[in-house]
Design an enzyme around this catalytic site. Structure first.
Site, PDB file in Angstrom:
ATOM      1  N   HIS A 198     -43.609 -12.496 -17.623  1.00  0.00           N
ATOM      2  CA  HIS A 198     -42.166 -13.060 -16.367  1.00  0.00           C
ATOM      3  C   HIS A 198     -43.491 -13.355 -15.526  1.00  0.00           C
ATOM      4  CE1 HIS A 198     -40.182  -9.765 -18.796  1.00  0.00           C
ATOM      5  NE2 HIS A 198     -38.887 -10.619 -17.992  1.00  0.00           N
TER       6      HIS A 198
ATOM      7  N   GLY B 252     -38.001  -1.511 -13.062  1.00  0.00           N
ATOM      8  CA  GLY B 252     -37.367  -2.009 -15.104  1.00  0.00           C
ATOM      9  C   GLY B 252     -36.225  -2.315 -15.318  1.00  0.00           C
TER      10      GLY B 252
ATOM     11  N   LEU C  47     -33.609  -2.880 -12.314  1.00  0.00           N
ATOM     12  CA  LEU C  47     -33.515  -3.536 -11.917  1.00  0.00           C
ATOM     13  C   LEU C  47     -32.441  -2.364 -10.175  1.00  0.00           C
ATOM     14  CD1 LEU C  47     -33.160  -7.502 -12.595  1.00  0.00           C
ATOM     15  CD2 LEU C  47     -34.989  -6.123 -10.996  1.00  0.00           C
TER      16      LEU C  47
ATOM     17  N   ASP D 283     -34.080 -10.528  -6.081  1.00  0.00           N
ATOM     18  CA  ASP D 283     -32.128 -11.175  -6.663  1.00  0.00           C
ATOM     19  C   ASP D 283     -31.794 -10.126  -7.309  1.00  0.00           C
ATOM     20  OD1 ASP D 283     -32.844 -13.775  -5.302  1.00  0.00           O
ATOM     21  OD2 ASP D 283     -33.642 -14.301  -6.808  1.00  0.00           O
ATOM     22  N   GLY D 284     -32.033  -9.633  -7.930  1.00  0.00           N
ATOM     23  CA  GLY D 284     -31.357  -8.403  -9.621  1.00  0.00           C
ATOM     24  C   GLY D 284     -31.670  -7.175  -8.727  1.00  0.00           C
TER      25      GLY D 284
ATOM     26  N   HIS E  49     -39.274 -17.275 -15.947  1.00  0.00           N
ATOM     27  CA  HIS E  49     -38.207 -15.820 -15.019  1.00  0.00           C
ATOM     28  C   HIS E  49     -39.006 -15.026 -16.310  1.00  0.00           C
ATOM     29  CE1 HIS E  49     -36.548 -12.217 -14.703  1.00  0.00           C
ATOM     30  NE2 HIS E  49     -36.554 -12.556 -16.669  1.00  0.00           N
TER      31      HIS E  49
ATOM     32  N   ARG F 101     -20.764  28.076 -11.064  1.00  0.00           N
ATOM     33  CA  ARG F 101     -21.198  27.700  -9.784  1.00  0.00           C
ATOM     34  C   ARG F 101     -20.990  28.287  -8.452  1.00  0.00           C
ATOM     35  NH1 ARG F 101     -15.968  25.277  -6.655  1.00  0.00           N
ATOM     36  NH2 ARG F 101     -13.655  26.585  -7.754  1.00  0.00           N
TER      37      ARG F 101
ATOM     38  N   SER G 154     -17.912  22.420  -2.717  1.00  0.00           N
ATOM     39  CA  SER G 154     -17.306  22.385  -4.279  1.00  0.00           C
ATOM     40  C   SER G 154     -18.642  22.777  -5.696  1.00  0.00           C
ATOM     41  CB  SER G 154     -16.797  21.234  -5.027  1.00  0.00           C
ATOM     42  OG  SER G 154     -15.387  21.544  -4.239  1.00  0.00           O
TER      43      SER G 154
ATOM     44  N   GLU H 150     -23.617   8.507  -5.694  1.00  0.00           N
ATOM     45  CA  GLU H 150     -24.123   9.285  -6.891  1.00  0.00           C
ATOM     46  C   GLU H 150     -25.474   8.663  -7.492  1.00  0.00           C
ATOM     47  OE1 GLU H 150     -21.175   8.631  -7.346  1.00  0.00           O
ATOM     48  OE2 GLU H 150     -20.005  10.699  -6.432  1.00  0.00           O
TER      49      GLU H 150
ATOM     50  N   HIS I  84     -17.972  22.352 -12.149  1.00  0.00           N
ATOM     51  CA  HIS I  84     -16.982  21.617 -12.779  1.00  0.00           C
ATOM     52  C   HIS I  84     -16.983  20.689 -14.343  1.00  0.00           C
ATOM     53  CE1 HIS I  84     -15.949  22.260  -8.562  1.00  0.00           C
ATOM     54  NE2 HIS I  84     -15.090  21.768  -8.853  1.00  0.00           N
TER      55      HIS I  84
ATOM     56  N   ASP J 164      -6.440  18.526 -12.069  1.00  0.00           N
ATOM     57  CA  ASP J 164      -7.255  17.537 -11.473  1.00  0.00           C
ATOM     58  C   ASP J 164      -7.146  16.109 -12.837  1.00  0.00           C
ATOM     59  OD1 ASP J 164      -7.972  17.088  -9.210  1.00  0.00           O
ATOM     60  OD2 ASP J 164     -10.259  17.885  -9.311  1.00  0.00           O
TER      61      ASP J 164
ATOM     62  N   HIS K  90     -11.503  14.007 -14.152  1.00  0.00           N
ATOM     63  CA  HIS K  90     -12.343  14.748 -13.560  1.00  0.00           C
ATOM     64  C   HIS K  90     -13.121  15.959 -14.659  1.00  0.00           C
ATOM     65  CE1 HIS K  90     -11.362  12.485 -10.371  1.00  0.00           C
ATOM     66  NE2 HIS K  90     -12.099  13.831  -9.497  1.00  0.00           N
TER      67      HIS K  90
HETATM   68  C1  LIG Z   1     -30.395  -2.513 -14.653  1.00  0.00           C
HETATM   69  C2  LIG Z   1     -31.464  -3.502 -15.047  1.00  0.00           C
HETATM   70  N1  LIG Z   1     -30.460  -4.937 -15.491  1.00  0.00           N
HETATM   71  C3  LIG Z   1     -30.790  -6.330 -16.643  1.00  0.00           C
HETATM   72  C4  LIG Z   1     -32.331  -5.900 -16.213  1.00  0.00           C
HETATM   73  C5  LIG Z   1     -33.164  -7.009 -17.299  1.00  0.00           C
HETATM   74  N2  LIG Z   1     -34.349  -8.143 -16.307  1.00  0.00           N
HETATM   75  C6  LIG Z   1     -34.499  -8.234 -15.434  1.00  0.00           C
HETATM   76  S1  LIG Z   1     -34.762  -9.452 -14.789  1.00  0.00           S
HETATM   77  C7  LIG Z   1     -33.969 -10.100 -14.796  1.00  0.00           C
HETATM   78  C8  LIG Z   1     -32.971 -10.815 -14.077  1.00  0.00           C
HETATM   79  C9  LIG Z   1     -33.791 -10.942 -11.964  1.00  0.00           C
HETATM   80  O1  LIG Z   1     -33.488 -11.623 -11.770  1.00  0.00           O
HETATM   81  P1  LIG Z   1     -34.223 -11.519 -10.223  1.00  0.00           P
HETATM   82  O2  LIG Z   1     -34.332 -10.201 -10.074  1.00  0.00           O
HETATM   83  O3  LIG Z   1     -34.079 -13.029  -9.573  1.00  0.00           O
HETATM   84  O4  LIG Z   1     -35.874 -11.676 -10.694  1.00  0.00           O
HETATM   85  P2  LIG Z   1     -36.108 -13.312 -10.287  1.00  0.00           P
HETATM   86  O5  LIG Z   1     -36.245 -14.030 -11.823  1.00  0.00           O
HETATM   87  O6  LIG Z   1     -36.887 -14.340  -9.502  1.00  0.00           O
HETATM   88  O7  LIG Z   1     -37.835 -12.901 -11.472  1.00  0.00           O
HETATM   89  C10 LIG Z   1     -32.436  -9.921 -15.425  1.00  0.00           C
HETATM   90  C11 LIG Z   1     -31.485  -9.442 -15.741  1.00  0.00           C
HETATM   91  C12 LIG Z   1     -33.059  -5.108 -15.383  1.00  0.00           C
HETATM   92  N3  LIG Z   1     -34.234  -5.028 -15.962  1.00  0.00           N
HETATM   93  N4  LIG Z   1     -32.518  -4.280 -15.096  1.00  0.00           N
HETATM   94 MG   LIG Z   2     -34.801 -13.967  -7.993  1.00  0.00          MG
END
Ligand SMILES: Cc1ncc(C[n+]2csc(CCOP(=O)(O)OP(=O)(O)O)c2C)c(N)n1
Ligand SMILES: [Mg+2]
Length: 667
Positions: free
Chosen positions: A28, A116, A118, A156-157, A260, A354, A381, A410, A460, A468, A472
């Site tokens: 990347h 990894g 996100l 962004d992710g 990307h 518990r 609980s 969580e 639980h 519940d 649950h």
């Molecule tokens: C939980 C999760 N979902 C999906 C991905 C796959 N994935 C990796 S990078 C990415 C896009 C990320 O965009 P951004 O965070 O803006 O990074 P940029 O493209 O700017 O480098 C995705 C969907 C991941 N790594 N983690």
């Molecule tokens: Mg981005």
């Protein structure tokens, strides 16, 4: 620093990443090209990190939450001098290298957490920042020694993922002013413009949480520097620096999603080198003056660490009480008789597991000062509160607390627990209902992948929850978490097994544990005189032996179904069936045992029955083909648990009848 040299330092990071990605033909490049300026200024100007001692406790932590930009982190670690040589960068993403596709904690020195997925790193950093505050608050006059910060690079992710919303809210609530995140705001994700799927004002969002938000040009070193200075001077709020950047900066694909996650290609790399004034030859180039900058940085940081070690030693002499606390937290091993001590806390008591766990926690917390934890708003609980200890709250007094209120978050709870464990010296536990492991699983998986000793107090743990209803009532959850490699599930049957389960969890250095605990009260289990609680560590043992020389049937049960299996066994005697009951609080530990022990406990020629209030299928893999599986392969229902017990076939009579009929049909 001279701007030209600084640019070369930044370009070195960019092109080390780009060259590694080209060589691997995978990776990347977009984010390393766009975010290297922020990363360089942060590392060079501010980060306290001695590469000769990457585990130094007083270091600042750097978290690359957007792990796909691993090339940038490896470039930083190479330049910093942790011993990640150019050959390793040249082996990026290859078998056996220390430069895997995404950063892996424990593999590459200086990688503080595995990222990894996100959003996880974002929340880990919150846990690390909390960890530092918790220790500072406990070390009296030594608090200054633990002023380390947590810095991170998020994308962004990360901003889109729900877990970052949860963790950001907590970070502000706790007033973690030692947390500073750079947001690589390039407005691009894989599918294209951010605007395809996100239109909120992220800065306003963070202001709303209570963060100190700054907006800068993330490609401009002076703006980055000045924002960092202000962030480090902030004394109440976590900091969020929104750096506007361009993905793939300097390349023909600048600003485009196409850079990307794919190598730029030779032609585009050549164009990028030309535009940024970088020589075509050699690749993996680190100019001499850049080497010099990092050498000076290393020397400076080496001194910083040395001075810290000296201050730590002096403080321990000046403040014996604080020093003792520090050593108790960082050096003390659990007492060798921990199991016996935990058993004493609940011996002879019956009740819901518990509740018994709640009693064991009190004793364990006295013996292990680094134990800390809480619940996602279910402490009454889950029985997770340490009595007599305060709630964690912001401010030096608040951070003396030991009960963490994660709120109804969580996912962040699990990832923050990972951060606490990663930073140390904490041994975190966290609780909710077993059914909500679904909300935590991504972080639990990472705890297992990293080998973090986090304990999940999941109560639980079956349809016996009752009224519940099915939302649950966990059904598939025990097996869903058992399938996570490197994680153990403990489902104790009574007081002694609860104590042993906690002992197993608390003496483990590198395995996370789920404690699956009952809501409902359970009867006492009587064991043969020969019983030794240490047997529980083997994962399974004979809890009620056959009467004759060998059993006609072996009934394997876990947790709340163990007493039921014993009751059914007694009824089977009247049918002329001589059963043995095996309690299996931990399938994984039993499977680790040698064949001889497994054969001794569950002879392979004897028909077996599995009883567990959850899905049955996977039990066949543990017990083999000639097995009667008694469980629940449907969702539960809303009704009093005594009614459910009857309707779903979990009375001793029903169980005994099924076993007897099964034996009869087998001839
Ligand atoms: C939980 C999760 N979902 C999906 C991905 C796959 N994935 C990796 S990078 C990415 C896009 C990320 O965009 P951004 O965070 O803006 O990074 P940029 O493209 O700017 O480098 C995705 C969907 C991941 N790594 N983690
Ligand atoms: Mg981005």
């Amino acid at each position: 620093m001279d701007r030209a040299i600084e640019d070369r330092c930044i370009n070195t990071l960019r092109f080390l990443a780009v060259d590694a990605i080209e060589k691997a033909n995978s990776g990347h490049p977009g984010m390393p090209l766009g975010a290297s300026a922020m990363a360089f200024v942060l590392w060079h100007d501010v980060l306290r990190f001695d590469p000769t001692s990457p585990g130094w406790f007083g270091r600042d932590r750097f978290v690359l939450s957007s792990g796909h930009a691993s090339g940038l982190l490896y470039a930083l670690l190479h330049c910093a001098g942790v011993g990640l040589e150019l050959d390793e960068l040249k082996a990026f993403r290859q078998w056996g290298s220390r430069t895997p596709g995404h950063p892996e904690h424990g593999l590459t020195p200086g990688v503080e957490t595995t990222t990894g997925p996100l959003g996880q790193g974002f929340a880990n950093g919150v846990g690390m920042a909390l960890a530092a505050k918790l220790i500072a608050a406990r070390c009296g006059s030594g608090a200054d020694l633990f002023g380390q910060r947590v810095f991170g690079l998020v994308s962004d992710g990360d901003m889109m993922e729900g877990i970052s919303h949860e963790a950001a809210s907590l970070a502000a609530h706790w007033g973690l002013d030692n947390l500073v995140y750079f947001y690589d705001s390039n407005a691009i994700t894989i599918e294209g413009d951010l605007g395809l799927a996100m239109s909120e004002d992220v800065g306003a969002r963070f202001e709303g949480y209570g963060w100190f938000v700054q907006r800068i040009d993330g490609l401009e070193p002076d703006q980055i520097r000045s924002a960092l200075t202000k962030a480090c001077a902030e004394s109440e709020r976590p900091s969020f620096i929104i750096g506007r950047t361009k993905i793939g900066y300097g390349s023909p694909k600048e600003g485009k999603a196409s850079c990307h996650g794919s190598p730029l290609g030779a032609e585009a790399v050549a164009a990028t080198r030309e535009r940024l004034g970088w020589p075509t030859d050699p690749t993996f180039f680190v100019p001499d003056d850049v080497v010099g900058v990092w050498r000076a940085w290393r020397e400076r940081n080496g001194r910083v660490r040395q001075e810290w070690e000296e201050r730590l030693a002096a403080w321990q002499k000046d403040d014996p009480e604080g020093g003792a606390m520090w050593r108790a937290l960082t050096e003390a091993e659990p007492p060798p008789d921990l199991l016996a001590q935990l058993i004493t806390a609940v011996e002879g008591e019956k009740g819901a597991t518990r509740a018994l766990s709640g009693r064991v926690i009190q004793r364990a917390a006295e013996l292990i000062p680094s134990m800390i934890g809480g619940s996602a708003d279910l402490a009454p609980s889950n029985k997770t509160m340490i009595s007599g200890e305060a709630s964690v709250a912001s401010g030096p007094e608040g951070f003396k607390g030991r009960n963490i209120h994660f709120g109804i978050r969580e996912h962040a709870m699990a990832a923050i627990s990972n951060g606490l464990a990663l930073h140390g010296p904490w041994r975190p536990y966290c609780g909710t209902f077993l059914v909500f492991t679904d909300y935590m699983r991504p972080s639990m998986r990472l705890a297992a992948l990293m080998g973090l000793p986090v304990t999940y107090v999941m109560t639980h743990d079956s349809f016996f929850v009752g009224e519940d209803g099915p939302t649950h009532q966990p059904v598939e959850h025990l097996w869903a978490v058992r399938t996570i490699p490197g994680l153990r599930v403990l489902r104790p049957a009574d007081a002694v097994e609860v104590a042993a389960s906690w002992e197993i969890a608390l003496t483990s250095r590198d395995v996370p544990h789920v404690l699956a605990l009952s809501r409902q009260g359970l009867p006492l289990i009587e064991r043969p005189a020969s019983f030794d609680p240490a047997q529980i560590r083997r994962g399974a043992y004979v809890v009620a032996p056959e009467k004759g020389p060998s059993p006609d049937v072996v009934i394997v049960a876990t947790g709340s179904e163990v007493w039921l299996a014993i009751a059914a066994k007694e009824l089977l005697v009247e049918e002329g069936i001589d059963g043995r009951v095996v309690s299996m609080p931990c399938v994984e530990l039993f499977e680790d045992e040698a064949d001889a022990y497994r054969e001794e406990v569950i002879p392979s020629r004897t028909p077996t029955v599995a009883i567990e209030a959850g899905i049955t299928g996977p039990w066949r893999g543990v017990l083999g083909r000639d097995t009667l599986l008694i469980g629940l392969d449907r969702y539960g229902a809303s009704a009093p648990s005594s009614v459910l017990c009857e309707k779903l076939g979990f009375t001793a009579d029903q169980v005994a009848r099924r076993i007897a009929e099964w034996r009869k049909s087998a001839g």
